[in-house]
Each structure stands twice: as C-alpha cells, then as structure tokens.
Design a protein around this motif. Structure first.
Motif, short mmCIF file in Angstrom:
data_model
loop_
_atom_site.label_atom_id
_atom_site.label_comp_id
_atom_site.label_asym_id
_atom_site.label_seq_id
_atom_site.Cartn_x
_atom_site.Cartn_y
_atom_site.Cartn_z
N GLN A 91 -25.84 -53.00 -35.78
CA GLN A 91 -26.79 -52.19 -36.54
C GLN A 91 -28.08 -52.93 -36.86
O GLN A 91 -29.18 -52.44 -36.58
N SER A 120 -20.71 -40.13 -36.32
CA SER A 120 -21.99 -39.75 -36.92
C SER A 120 -21.90 -39.49 -38.42
O SER A 120 -22.90 -39.54 -39.12
N THR A 121 -20.68 -39.21 -38.92
CA THR A 121 -20.54 -38.96 -40.36
C THR A 121 -20.60 -40.25 -41.16
O THR A 121 -20.76 -40.22 -42.39
N GLU A 122 -20.42 -41.39 -40.48
CA GLU A 122 -20.44 -42.71 -41.10
C GLU A 122 -19.26 -42.93 -42.04
O GLU A 122 -19.28 -43.85 -42.87
N GLY A 133 -21.99 -45.36 -35.74
CA GLY A 133 -22.54 -44.12 -36.24
C GLY A 133 -23.76 -44.35 -37.13
O GLY A 133 -24.76 -43.62 -37.03
N VAL A 134 -23.69 -45.34 -37.99
CA VAL A 134 -24.83 -45.68 -38.84
C VAL A 134 -26.02 -46.10 -37.98
O VAL A 134 -27.17 -45.71 -38.23
N GLU A 136 -26.63 -45.26 -34.80
CA GLU A 136 -27.15 -44.07 -34.11
C GLU A 136 -28.04 -43.25 -35.04
O GLU A 136 -29.15 -42.83 -34.66
N ASN A 137 -27.57 -42.98 -36.24
CA ASN A 137 -28.34 -42.16 -37.18
C ASN A 137 -29.67 -42.81 -37.54
O ASN A 137 -30.69 -42.13 -37.68
N LEU A 140 -32.05 -42.23 -34.64
CA LEU A 140 -32.49 -40.84 -34.51
C LEU A 140 -33.55 -40.47 -35.55
O LEU A 140 -34.27 -39.48 -35.37
N ARG A 141 -33.64 -41.25 -36.61
CA ARG A 141 -34.67 -40.99 -37.63
C ARG A 141 -36.02 -41.60 -37.27
O ARG A 141 -37.04 -41.29 -37.91
N SER A 211 -29.51 -34.80 -28.37
CA SER A 211 -29.85 -36.16 -28.76
C SER A 211 -28.70 -37.13 -28.51
O SER A 211 -28.92 -38.28 -28.15
#
Length: 230
Positions: A91, A120-122, A133-134, A136-137, A140-141, A211
C-alpha cells in the motif's frame, strides 16, 4: 505512446515489458526496478533504483515525468510478513509512487496488477486481501485520466518469464505442462503473462468498461472480444 513499467524484472512485469517492446504504437518504454533487466532494446530505457521500494522519495521527478501510461507490476507475497511489513511494501509504496506520478502526468493511464480475492470493502479477515483492497481504493481516488485494477488469479509465465518467489518457481516447474492444458481449456480463468501484457496495452489505448477487472474481463480485453471505452 510512452510507457513506464514498475517491476519489469518480475514474472508479470517481464511479460508486460515483452508485449510493450513488440507493440508498434509504443514509442518508448522506461523501466524502473531494483535490479536491471537483462534485455537491450532501442525502445527501452532502464533505470535501476535499488532503494526506491524502501524509500520511494529517492525517485527523481525526471524518473516519472512525460509518460502516457504506467503499468505497476510490483508485488510481494504476504507469506512470512506482518501486516505492517506487507502494508509498507504494498500500500505505502504503490500509493506514494502513484501520487507523485499523477501530479506529474495527470493525463496518464495507471494500471495496477492486484490479485483475485482482493477486498474492496477493506474489511476482510484475510490480511493480504484487506491491504490490497485499501491500495486499490486509494488508486481509484487519484485523478489520473484512467485508473484500472487487474485481478488475475492463476498466471502461467511464458517466454522466459520467471517468478522471484521461490515457492512459485517450484510450483510452475512442477505443473507447467498441466497448466498449459488447463489454460487452453479455461482461458478466461488461467491467464498467461502474454495475455496480461496485451490487456494492459489495450487499456492504455482505449480504456475499459470497468475500473476493476477480474480474469475473464482481462482475457477478453486482450482478445478484443469486448469493446473498450474512452
């Protein structure tokens, strides 16, 4: 198209590099890695930065600027690592590089190789899935022109691509012939390094409808079976 690759000395990255060098519309490829790639090519500029994984700030702006697409193929196995260690190597490193890259190249496309099962929910109880997941999110921001996440599952290395993880090398040496048979029978479930490279180039050229791309979508993009979008 000018492409930047992180992790070209690894299994997936070397496959992506091969496809980029073969693509007629790729003008140049810049590779940033901790160890040099044993390839010489007129399109290829190699930047060896031994310390950047531990200290991303050691990268110069000139290492990152003036690119149309970045393919981020760096990754480590979570086996034997604490969550703090894995977070720093996954990360923290990825987002640090991506944030600087976005400031220098806001019109670029960023493609990140994650993994099947990333959450993706972390909230996953599985450490690596939660950290991925963290990551990726966070990507994407970022306000790149495009950000796409690839989540391949089983990957077969082709054309001399070799994993840096010893357990994976043993696995591929034992099941290589069987994996070839299974990949031909289930091409949307078992991808090759070649297919992943072709899909990433397709995304850099014209985007994708989603995405976050799982194995089947990655395969279809590489085979042009599903139209991409800008």
């Amino acid at each position: 198209m000018k492409v930047l690759i992180f992790g070209a000395s690894g299994m997936v990255g070397s496959g992506v590099l091969r496809e980029c060098l073969a693509a007629q519309d790729v003008e140049s490829v810049r590779s940033i890695s901790r160890t040099p790639v044993n390839i010489q090519h007129a399109k290829l500029e190699q930047l060896t930065r031994p310390d950047f994984a531990a200290q991303p700030s050691t990268l110069d702006d000139d290492d990152l600027r003036n690119v149309d697409a970045c393919f981020f193929c760096l990754g480590v196995t979570a086996a034997g690592l604490t969550e703090e260690q894995y977070t720093k190597m996954t990360q923290t490193l990825t987002l640090s590089v991506a944030q600087r890259l976005c400031q220098l190249n806001p019109e670029a496309t960023f493609v990140y190789v994650s993994g099947a099962g990333a959450d993706s929910t972390e909230n996953s109880s599985t450490m690596w899935a939660r950290v991925r997941g963290v990551t990726e999110n966070g990507l994407l921001r970022l306000p790149f022109k495009r950000v796409h996440i690839l989540r391949p599952a089983v990957i077969q290395p082709l054309h001399g691509a070799v994993s840096k993880t010893r357990s994976y090398r043993i696995f591929y040496s034992l099941v290589g012939p069987l994996l070839t048979v299974l990949r031909r029978a289930f091409p949307e479930k078992i991808l090759s390094t070649e297919i992943i490279g072709q899909a990433m180039l397709s995304i850099a050229r014209s985007g994708a409808a989603d995405s976050v791309l799982e194995s089947a979508h990655i395969y279809r993009l590489a085979r042009h079976e599903k139209p991409a979008i800008g």
